[in-house]
Design a protein around this motif. Sequence first.
Motif, PDB file in Angstrom:
ATOM      1  N   THR A   1       1.037  -1.194   0.173  1.00  8.05           N
ATOM      2  CA  THR A   1       0.089   0.063   0.024  1.00  8.05           C
ATOM      3  C   THR A   1       1.054   1.054   0.057  1.00  8.05           C
ATOM      4  OG1 THR A   1      -0.200  -0.126   2.435  1.00  8.05           O
ATOM      5  CG2 THR A   1      -1.963  -0.974   1.148  1.00  8.05           C
ATOM      6  N   ARG A   2       0.383   2.100  -0.355  1.00 10.33           N
ATOM      7  CA  ARG A   2       1.109   3.505  -0.373  1.00 10.33           C
ATOM      8  C   ARG A   2       1.473   3.839   0.976  1.00 10.33           C
ATOM      9  NH1 ARG A   2       0.327   7.675  -4.866  1.00 10.33           N
ATOM     10  NH2 ARG A   2       0.269   6.299  -6.554  1.00 10.33           N
ATOM     11  N   HIS A   3       2.377   4.597   1.435  1.00 12.05           N
ATOM     12  CA  HIS A   3       2.862   4.947   2.756  1.00 12.05           C
ATOM     13  C   HIS A   3       1.672   6.349   2.984  1.00 12.05           C
ATOM     14  CE1 HIS A   3       4.966   6.633   6.206  1.00 12.05           C
ATOM     15  NE2 HIS A   3       5.655   5.673   6.401  1.00 12.05           N
TER      16      HIS A   3
ATOM     17  N   SER B   1       3.261   9.668   1.831  1.00 13.76           N
ATOM     18  CA  SER B   1       2.997   9.635   0.568  1.00 13.76           C
ATOM     19  C   SER B   1       1.686  10.062   0.044  1.00 13.76           C
ATOM     20  CB  SER B   1       3.684   8.569  -0.361  1.00 13.76           C
ATOM     21  OG  SER B   1       4.822   8.222   0.104  1.00 13.76           O
ATOM     22  N   LEU B   2       0.767   9.344   0.556  1.00 17.55           N
ATOM     23  CA  LEU B   2      -0.653   9.732   0.382  1.00 17.55           C
ATOM     24  C   LEU B   2      -1.007  11.292   0.421  1.00 17.55           C
ATOM     25  CD1 LEU B   2      -2.628   6.599   1.555  1.00 17.55           C
ATOM     26  CD2 LEU B   2      -2.198   7.130  -0.915  1.00 17.55           C
TER      27      LEU B   2
ATOM     28  N   GLU C   1       0.711  13.507  -1.771  1.00 15.87           N
ATOM     29  CA  GLU C   1       0.275  13.582  -3.181  1.00 15.87           C
ATOM     30  C   GLU C   1      -0.949  14.344  -3.178  1.00 15.87           C
ATOM     31  OE1 GLU C   1       1.791  12.920  -5.781  1.00 15.87           O
ATOM     32  OE2 GLU C   1       3.400  12.351  -4.595  1.00 15.87           O
TER      33      GLU C   1
ATOM     34  N   THR D   1      -5.139   2.716   2.137  1.00 16.01           N
ATOM     35  CA  THR D   1      -4.978   2.420   0.879  1.00 16.01           C
ATOM     36  C   THR D   1      -5.347   3.748  -0.102  1.00 16.01           C
ATOM     37  OG1 THR D   1      -7.419   2.080   1.095  1.00 16.01           O
ATOM     38  CG2 THR D   1      -5.887   0.147   1.024  1.00 16.01           C
ATOM     39  N   SER D   2      -4.991   3.499  -1.417  1.00 13.36           N
ATOM     40  CA  SER D   2      -4.909   4.576  -2.271  1.00 13.36           C
ATOM     41  C   SER D   2      -5.920   4.336  -3.223  1.00 13.36           C
ATOM     42  CB  SER D   2      -3.367   4.742  -2.892  1.00 13.36           C
ATOM     43  OG  SER D   2      -3.750   5.378  -4.216  1.00 13.36           O
TER      44      SER D   2
END
Length: 339
Positions: free
Chosen positions: A100-102, A105-106, A109, A336-337
């Motif tokens: 999953t994206r950290h 980072s989510l 972004e 989750t992204s």
Amino acid sequence: MIDKINAIKAEVETLKATSLQAVEELRIKYLSKKGEVSALMQEFRTVPAEQKRELGQQLNVLKEAVTAKLAALREALESADTVDADLDLSRTAAPMPLGTRHPLSLVREEIISIFSRQGFTIAEGPEVEDDWHVFSALNFADDHPARDMQDTFFIQRNPDVLLRTHTSSAQVRIMEKTQPPIRVLCPGRVYRNEAISARAHCFFHQIEGLYVDENVSFADLRQALLYFAREMFSPDTKIRLRPSYFPFTEPSAEMDISCNLCGGKGCSFCKHTGWVEILGCGMVDPNVLEACGIDSKRYSGYAFGMGVERITNLKYQVKDLRLFSENDVRFLRQFTSAH
Ligand code: DAH
């Protein structure tokens, strides 16, 4: 006749088959009623009596050899068949654990996406910096406490090489090499010499914003930040700007948003104030513009800086900063992204 028996025997030893169907065809060729071995059996009836014993034995050996060979071919194909089934590329794949994206980072972004809708582009600077870009050009006095060894990780002294303590250094680099209009976001990792605890870490992440042009006003800053707060949290989020001090902005402010947990009514998260602090900002000090080669009489600008961990904490209620860098998958899997 013995020659024929030997010829078939030799031929059978080299037989190969690529399918069960092919094995069956071989059985018909040799062992069926009209097959080659059966034909020899017919011929056997006509051989002279004194040869019968010898040839009869040879014929039996041949028949057994053919039967055994066909059985072996069949068996090899059947066991190979199961391997083939495993290699069926059209079968649904076994589920693979996806990463999953950290969370940082989510959130980074998302922040970038909100400001890019307001015309900001990305500009990054180095993590290993010098005194000029981190402090001097940003109007820090020589005896400013932020230069102290307690805050800054120095790699070398005289000339100073250090790890940047904030992403504001990236603004300096941009302004030094670009003339306005400038509208950039500088995301990145920063370092401070702090004891690691739930609330402080020796490295964390910031996003810096900088807008320099003619006639940029504090109202522009406020509007950009209000848009950000509403997009990031919820459309009814309120903001408030409290006067503050940073060497590189004048006037300076800190921005609070209405507590997104209690909606501003007051809870333990906002310490019953209804507000939580999320960033620092202000109008770029003319000294900073001049230090970077920008005419402060013609241009003005605003800047802001926020901690990505702080925003993530507000958005996802992650209380302990250490979770972000421990790589515990039980924590990371919760994010989750949609991207
Ligand atoms: N550099 C500040 C810090 O690390 C954050 C900050 C405050 C950045 C105000 C700015 C600003 O650009 O205008 O705490």
